[in-house]
Design a protein around this motif. Sequence first.
Motif, PDB file in Angstrom:
ATOM      1  N   SER A 224       0.825  -1.219  -0.095  1.00  0.00           N
ATOM      2  CA  SER A 224       0.019  -0.168  -0.010  1.00  0.00           C
ATOM      3  C   SER A 224       0.933   1.257  -0.015  1.00  0.00           C
ATOM      4  CB  SER A 224      -0.889  -0.002   1.162  1.00  0.00           C
ATOM      5  OG  SER A 224      -1.854  -1.146   1.022  1.00  0.00           O
ATOM      6  N   GLY A 225       1.952   1.280   0.738  1.00  0.00           N
ATOM      7  CA  GLY A 225       2.734   2.330   0.704  1.00  0.00           C
ATOM      8  C   GLY A 225       3.471   2.476  -0.755  1.00  0.00           C
ATOM      9  N   LEU A 226       3.920   1.548  -1.425  1.00  0.00           N
ATOM     10  CA  LEU A 226       4.336   1.766  -2.709  1.00  0.00           C
ATOM     11  C   LEU A 226       3.316   2.178  -3.761  1.00  0.00           C
ATOM     12  CD1 LEU A 226       6.352  -1.756  -3.164  1.00  0.00           C
ATOM     13  CD2 LEU A 226       7.296   0.575  -2.893  1.00  0.00           C
ATOM     14  N   ILE A 227       2.199   1.890  -3.409  1.00  0.00           N
ATOM     15  CA  ILE A 227       1.267   2.708  -4.332  1.00  0.00           C
ATOM     16  C   ILE A 227       1.041   4.067  -4.168  1.00  0.00           C
ATOM     17  CG2 ILE A 227      -1.175   2.511  -4.821  1.00  0.00           C
ATOM     18  CD1 ILE A 227      -1.008  -0.514  -4.518  1.00  0.00           C
ATOM     19  N   GLU A 228       0.980   4.305  -2.558  1.00  0.00           N
ATOM     20  CA  GLU A 228       0.816   5.528  -2.383  1.00  0.00           C
ATOM     21  C   GLU A 228       2.132   6.531  -2.693  1.00  0.00           C
ATOM     22  OE1 GLU A 228      -1.340   8.739  -0.758  1.00  0.00           O
ATOM     23  OE2 GLU A 228      -2.037   6.744  -0.798  1.00  0.00           O
ATOM     24  N   LEU A 229       3.322   5.950  -2.599  1.00  0.00           N
ATOM     25  CA  LEU A 229       4.478   6.503  -2.978  1.00  0.00           C
ATOM     26  C   LEU A 229       4.340   6.728  -4.584  1.00  0.00           C
ATOM     27  CD1 LEU A 229       7.261   7.812  -2.437  1.00  0.00           C
ATOM     28  CD2 LEU A 229       8.352   5.467  -2.989  1.00  0.00           C
ATOM     29  N   ALA A 230       4.243   6.064  -5.314  1.00  0.00           N
ATOM     30  CA  ALA A 230       3.953   6.292  -6.756  1.00  0.00           C
ATOM     31  C   ALA A 230       3.032   7.166  -7.173  1.00  0.00           C
ATOM     32  CB  ALA A 230       3.597   4.912  -7.508  1.00  0.00           C
ATOM     33  N   SER A 231       2.079   7.500  -6.461  1.00  0.00           N
ATOM     34  CA  SER A 231       0.999   8.429  -6.715  1.00  0.00           C
ATOM     35  C   SER A 231       1.499   9.936  -6.369  1.00  0.00           C
ATOM     36  CB  SER A 231      -0.389   8.208  -6.005  1.00  0.00           C
ATOM     37  OG  SER A 231       0.016   8.508  -4.444  1.00  0.00           O
ATOM     38  N   CYS A 232       2.626   9.952  -5.641  1.00  0.00           N
ATOM     39  CA  CYS A 232       3.215  11.179  -5.565  1.00  0.00           C
ATOM     40  C   CYS A 232       4.192  11.777  -6.160  1.00  0.00           C
ATOM     41  CB  CYS A 232       3.558  11.660  -3.695  1.00  0.00           C
ATOM     42  SG  CYS A 232       4.901  10.582  -3.293  1.00  0.00           S
ATOM     43  N   LEU A 233       4.676  10.687  -7.164  1.00  0.00           N
ATOM     44  CA  LEU A 233       5.788  10.969  -7.941  1.00  0.00           C
ATOM     45  C   LEU A 233       5.202  11.408  -9.256  1.00  0.00           C
ATOM     46  CD1 LEU A 233       8.023   7.739  -7.315  1.00  0.00           C
ATOM     47  CD2 LEU A 233       8.209  10.104  -6.308  1.00  0.00           C
ATOM     48  N   PRO A 234       6.196  12.403 -10.087  1.00  0.00           N
ATOM     49  CA  PRO A 234       5.554  12.797 -11.286  1.00  0.00           C
ATOM     50  C   PRO A 234       5.465  11.622 -12.523  1.00  0.00           C
ATOM     51  CG  PRO A 234       7.639  13.993 -10.470  1.00  0.00           C
ATOM     52  CD  PRO A 234       7.340  12.990  -9.350  1.00  0.00           C
ATOM     53  N   ALA A 235       4.713  11.670 -13.362  1.00  0.00           N
ATOM     54  CA  ALA A 235       4.600  10.847 -14.161  1.00  0.00           C
ATOM     55  C   ALA A 235       5.926   9.892 -14.839  1.00  0.00           C
ATOM     56  CB  ALA A 235       3.484  11.151 -15.302  1.00  0.00           C
ATOM     57  N   GLY A 236       6.773  11.027 -15.238  1.00  0.00           N
ATOM     58  CA  GLY A 236       8.162  10.761 -15.997  1.00  0.00           C
ATOM     59  C   GLY A 236       9.086   9.943 -15.052  1.00  0.00           C
ATOM     60  N   ASP A 237       8.979  10.268 -13.591  1.00  0.00           N
ATOM     61  CA  ASP A 237       9.892   9.645 -12.618  1.00  0.00           C
ATOM     62  C   ASP A 237      10.137   8.131 -12.719  1.00  0.00           C
ATOM     63  OD1 ASP A 237      11.122   8.692 -10.011  1.00  0.00           O
ATOM     64  OD2 ASP A 237      10.763  10.812  -9.619  1.00  0.00           O
ATOM     65  N   PRO A 238      11.492   7.831 -12.983  1.00  0.00           N
ATOM     66  CA  PRO A 238      11.677   6.412 -13.159  1.00  0.00           C
ATOM     67  C   PRO A 238      11.480   5.387 -11.711  1.00  0.00           C
ATOM     68  CG  PRO A 238      13.908   7.686 -13.003  1.00  0.00           C
ATOM     69  CD  PRO A 238      12.617   8.695 -13.201  1.00  0.00           C
ATOM     70  N   ASP A 239      11.371   6.264 -10.781  1.00  0.00           N
ATOM     71  CA  ASP A 239      11.022   5.280  -9.652  1.00  0.00           C
ATOM     72  C   ASP A 239       9.359   5.011  -9.588  1.00  0.00           C
ATOM     73  OD1 ASP A 239      13.645   5.274  -8.369  1.00  0.00           O
ATOM     74  OD2 ASP A 239      13.170   6.874  -7.001  1.00  0.00           O
ATOM     75  N   ARG A 240       8.759   5.728 -10.217  1.00  0.00           N
ATOM     76  CA  ARG A 240       7.313   5.483 -10.373  1.00  0.00           C
ATOM     77  C   ARG A 240       7.265   4.060 -11.121  1.00  0.00           C
ATOM     78  NH1 ARG A 240       2.328   9.561 -11.638  1.00  0.00           N
ATOM     79  NH2 ARG A 240       0.746   7.997 -11.263  1.00  0.00           N
ATOM     80  N   GLN A 241       7.865   3.862 -12.116  1.00  0.00           N
ATOM     81  CA  GLN A 241       7.706   2.609 -12.966  1.00  0.00           C
ATOM     82  C   GLN A 241       8.735   1.543 -12.568  1.00  0.00           C
ATOM     83  OE1 GLN A 241       5.397   2.497 -15.024  1.00  0.00           O
ATOM     84  NE2 GLN A 241       4.657   4.480 -14.405  1.00  0.00           N
ATOM     85  N   ASP A 242       9.369   1.660 -11.471  1.00  0.00           N
ATOM     86  CA  ASP A 242      10.265   0.729 -10.871  1.00  0.00           C
ATOM     87  C   ASP A 242       9.810  -0.636 -10.543  1.00  0.00           C
ATOM     88  OD1 ASP A 242      12.516  -0.753 -10.030  1.00  0.00           O
ATOM     89  OD2 ASP A 242      13.099   0.759  -8.421  1.00  0.00           O
ATOM     90  N   THR A 243       9.780  -1.559 -11.478  1.00  0.00           N
ATOM     91  CA  THR A 243       9.406  -2.860 -10.925  1.00  0.00           C
ATOM     92  C   THR A 243      10.605  -3.869 -10.891  1.00  0.00           C
ATOM     93  OG1 THR A 243       9.314  -3.406 -13.349  1.00  0.00           O
ATOM     94  CG2 THR A 243       7.294  -2.465 -12.455  1.00  0.00           C
ATOM     95  N   ARG A 244      11.613  -3.391 -10.355  1.00  0.00           N
ATOM     96  CA  ARG A 244      12.691  -4.389 -10.177  1.00  0.00           C
ATOM     97  C   ARG A 244      12.285  -5.349  -9.231  1.00  0.00           C
ATOM     98  NH1 ARG A 244      16.461  -1.057  -5.943  1.00  0.00           N
ATOM     99  NH2 ARG A 244      14.574  -0.219  -4.868  1.00  0.00           N
ATOM    100  N   THR A 245      13.425  -6.420  -9.294  1.00  0.00           N
ATOM    101  CA  THR A 245      13.114  -7.425  -8.141  1.00  0.00           C
ATOM    102  C   THR A 245      13.861  -6.932  -6.886  1.00  0.00           C
ATOM    103  OG1 THR A 245      12.907  -9.315  -9.713  1.00  0.00           O
ATOM    104  CG2 THR A 245      13.726  -9.829  -7.703  1.00  0.00           C
ATOM    105  N   PRO A 246      13.419  -6.916  -5.831  1.00  0.00           N
ATOM    106  CA  PRO A 246      14.120  -6.442  -4.812  1.00  0.00           C
ATOM    107  C   PRO A 246      15.316  -7.248  -4.578  1.00  0.00           C
ATOM    108  CG  PRO A 246      11.841  -6.819  -4.144  1.00  0.00           C
ATOM    109  CD  PRO A 246      11.770  -7.488  -5.423  1.00  0.00           C
ATOM    110  N   ARG A 247      16.347  -6.183  -4.128  1.00  0.00           N
ATOM    111  CA  ARG A 247      17.694  -6.923  -3.967  1.00  0.00           C
ATOM    112  C   ARG A 247      17.863  -7.785  -2.828  1.00  0.00           C
ATOM    113  NH1 ARG A 247      19.420  -1.355  -4.255  1.00  0.00           N
ATOM    114  NH2 ARG A 247      17.702  -0.786  -5.747  1.00  0.00           N
TER     115      ARG A 247
END
Length: 82
Positions: free
Chosen positions: A59-82
């Motif tokens: 839920s926090g990840l979804i909320e964080l994505a909503s506060c990032l600008p559309a072009g922000d690479p972190d908004r689309q970060d779907t990496r596998t956690p390290r």
Amino acid sequence: MYGFPLAYRYSGNEAFCKMGRNVTEYYLDNLPEDHVPRWDCGAPENHTRDSASAAIAASGLIELASCLPAGDPDRQDTRTPR
């Protein structure tokens, strides 16, 4: 992780969004190999896992994505956690 982007949403204070990014980075960097968090980040590797906290983190990840600008690479970060 959930509270910082939520605080940003209501206050507009960029410091909350930045802290949300930092906390999220720490969380992802410290997940166990199976991606199910321990009940406490500092708990030993063989300690109890907590799928409820994983749901809150999602839920926090979804909320964080909503506060990032559309072009922000972190908004689309779907990496596998390290």
